[in-house]
Design an enzyme around this catalytic site. Sequence first.
Site, PDB file in Angstrom:
ATOM      1  N   ASP A 159       0.741  -0.956  -0.032  1.00  0.00           N
ATOM      2  CA  ASP A 159       0.101   0.106  -0.005  1.00  0.00           C
ATOM      3  C   ASP A 159       0.609   1.216   0.021  1.00  0.00           C
ATOM      4  OD1 ASP A 159       0.909  -0.601   2.605  1.00  0.00           O
ATOM      5  OD2 ASP A 159      -0.928   0.160   3.537  1.00  0.00           O
ATOM      6  N   GLU A 242      11.775  -4.163  11.770  1.00  0.00           N
ATOM      7  CA  GLU A 242      13.034  -3.553  11.271  1.00  0.00           C
ATOM      8  C   GLU A 242      14.226  -3.605  11.870  1.00  0.00           C
ATOM      9  OE1 GLU A 242      10.229  -1.995  12.056  1.00  0.00           O
ATOM     10  OE2 GLU A 242       8.959  -1.408  10.107  1.00  0.00           O
TER      11      GLU A 242
HETATM   12  C1  UGA Z   1       3.695  -0.360   9.258  1.00  0.00           C
HETATM   13  C2  UGA Z   1       5.003  -0.646   8.812  1.00  0.00           C
HETATM   14  O1  UGA Z   1       5.137   0.121   7.666  1.00  0.00           O
HETATM   15  C3  UGA Z   1       5.159  -2.170   8.057  1.00  0.00           C
HETATM   16  O2  UGA Z   1       5.888  -2.368   7.430  1.00  0.00           O
HETATM   17  C4  UGA Z   1       4.754  -3.147   9.293  1.00  0.00           C
HETATM   18  O3  UGA Z   1       4.670  -4.261   8.705  1.00  0.00           O
HETATM   19  C5  UGA Z   1       3.757  -2.669  10.196  1.00  0.00           C
HETATM   20  O4  UGA Z   1       3.540  -1.109  10.247  1.00  0.00           O
HETATM   21  C6  UGA Z   1       3.237  -3.541  11.164  1.00  0.00           C
HETATM   22  O5  UGA Z   1       2.319  -3.156  11.919  1.00  0.00           O
HETATM   23  O6  UGA Z   1       3.816  -4.549  11.827  1.00  0.00           O
HETATM   24  P1  UGA Z   1       1.056  -0.285   8.192  1.00  0.00           P
HETATM   25  O7  UGA Z   1       0.948   0.495   6.946  1.00  0.00           O
HETATM   26  O8  UGA Z   1       0.640   0.069   9.510  1.00  0.00           O
HETATM   27  O9  UGA Z   1       2.744  -0.700   8.079  1.00  0.00           O
HETATM   28  O10 UGA Z   1       0.652  -1.834   7.950  1.00  0.00           O
HETATM   29  P2  UGA Z   1      -0.082  -2.470   6.698  1.00  0.00           P
HETATM   30  O11 UGA Z   1       0.252  -1.610   5.349  1.00  0.00           O
HETATM   31  O12 UGA Z   1      -1.393  -2.912   7.025  1.00  0.00           O
HETATM   32  O13 UGA Z   1       0.610  -3.908   6.396  1.00  0.00           O
HETATM   33  C7  UGA Z   1       2.183  -3.906   6.220  1.00  0.00           C
HETATM   34  C8  UGA Z   1       2.073  -5.017   4.932  1.00  0.00           C
HETATM   35  O14 UGA Z   1       1.829  -6.294   5.424  1.00  0.00           O
HETATM   36  C9  UGA Z   1       1.248  -4.944   3.915  1.00  0.00           C
HETATM   37  O15 UGA Z   1       2.004  -5.176   2.595  1.00  0.00           O
HETATM   38  C10 UGA Z   1       0.197  -5.680   4.086  1.00  0.00           C
HETATM   39  O16 UGA Z   1      -0.430  -6.181   2.962  1.00  0.00           O
HETATM   40  C11 UGA Z   1       0.722  -6.974   4.920  1.00  0.00           C
HETATM   41  N1  UGA Z   1      -0.219  -7.496   5.852  1.00  0.00           N
HETATM   42  C12 UGA Z   1      -0.983  -6.884   6.570  1.00  0.00           C
HETATM   43  C13 UGA Z   1      -0.362  -8.911   5.708  1.00  0.00           C
HETATM   44  O17 UGA Z   1       0.464  -9.704   4.948  1.00  0.00           O
HETATM   45  N2  UGA Z   1      -1.117  -9.336   6.814  1.00  0.00           N
HETATM   46  C14 UGA Z   1      -2.003  -8.657   7.560  1.00  0.00           C
HETATM   47  O18 UGA Z   1      -2.969  -9.151   8.233  1.00  0.00           O
HETATM   48  C15 UGA Z   1      -1.714  -7.301   7.598  1.00  0.00           C
HETATM   49 MN    MN Z   2       0.782   0.104   4.974  1.00  0.00          MN
END
Ligand code: UGA
Ligand code: MN
Length: 302
Positions: A159, A242
């Site tokens: 995203d 990270e």
């Molecule tokens: C932030 C950080 O930028 C992420 O790199 C980190 O993994 C995340 O927090 C975290 O909470 O650990 P954020 O925008 O809050 O990112 O998180 P998302 O964009 O919702 O998820 C990060 C990535 O993991 C996305 O590529 C999403 O598709 C993936 N994801 C999320 C999954 O594969 N499974 C899930 O249940 C949720």
């Molecule tokens: Mn995100």
Amino acid sequence: MVRFSVKKGLVVAVLALESLYLLAALKKLADLEEECEGKNEETPPDDRNAKNEPWPPIYIITPTYKRTTQIADMTRMSQTLMHVPNLHWIVVEDALKTSDVVRELLVRSGIPFTHLCAVMPDEYKEKPMMGKGVFNRREGIRWLRENAREGVLYFADDDNSYDIRLFEQMRSTKKVSVFPVGMILSLGISSPVIRDGKVVGFHDGFQGGRKFAVDMAGFAVNLRVLHANPDATIPLRLSYLEDGFLRHLRIELDDLEPLAWGCTQVLVWHTKTHKPGTPKMEHVTHADFDTNLVDLYRNILR
Ligand code: UGA
Ligand code: MN
């Protein structure tokens, strides 16, 4: 006579002062111009090209999961990556099996890809403070260790928004490169702090005792470093993914290579897609059963 030479002397002195002032002003202008040119500079040409050496590949690991906004995010991301040569996209779904919609999107993109899946084991599901996308990123790392020797690894969430110049810059990563991430946390930016060309710390809304206070989108790793640390993995704890991974790679602040013109510009943004209402087949009323709406909902609900 004396009065005349004093007057003449004064005029000469004023003229000399004015010339000095003018010279200083011209120099300042020239310096300013140089600075501006430096800022607008494009990615410097890769001199490996001049030596006819192939560019090292970039391996992108993207964790992704099924949700209303997934295909919009993944479409935008794939159409960004389509502009980047010599790239291999490792897409790992947070699911028990890979989905047809994601596979079709990958095939359509024409980008060389590996499509995997990995789900969070049940015993972790109830635990608090669990990071997102951990087990699928780990699966991507496992694949890389077994299948790729040379190149650069970058974790790219589905995203975020990426400027394609970032990918060209990260190809030169020798150990670990770092760069600012825009639109993030309370400060609206997360960036390494650079002094005299070296990383001396991190400007980030959350420090939390982290040695490397960076976002997942803010660094790239040469595969040599990954292979030299066969046990390095992404830890589970939310907000420490990270930092934990970079610590496992046994690198020091001094090893970090600042990109994005000495971390003075933003080439990746932590955008978040607004969550809309959930489309459901029940939204189609009986009167519309013989219209396009049935197929439309069928397609978006796949
Ligand atoms: C932030 C950080 O930028 C992420 O790199 C980190 O993994 C995340 O927090 C975290 O909470 O650990 P954020 O925008 O809050 O990112 O998180 P998302 O964009 O919702 O998820 C990060 C990535 O993991 C996305 O590529 C999403 O598709 C993936 N994801 C999320 C999954 O594969 N499974 C899930 O249940 C949720
Ligand atoms: Mn995100």
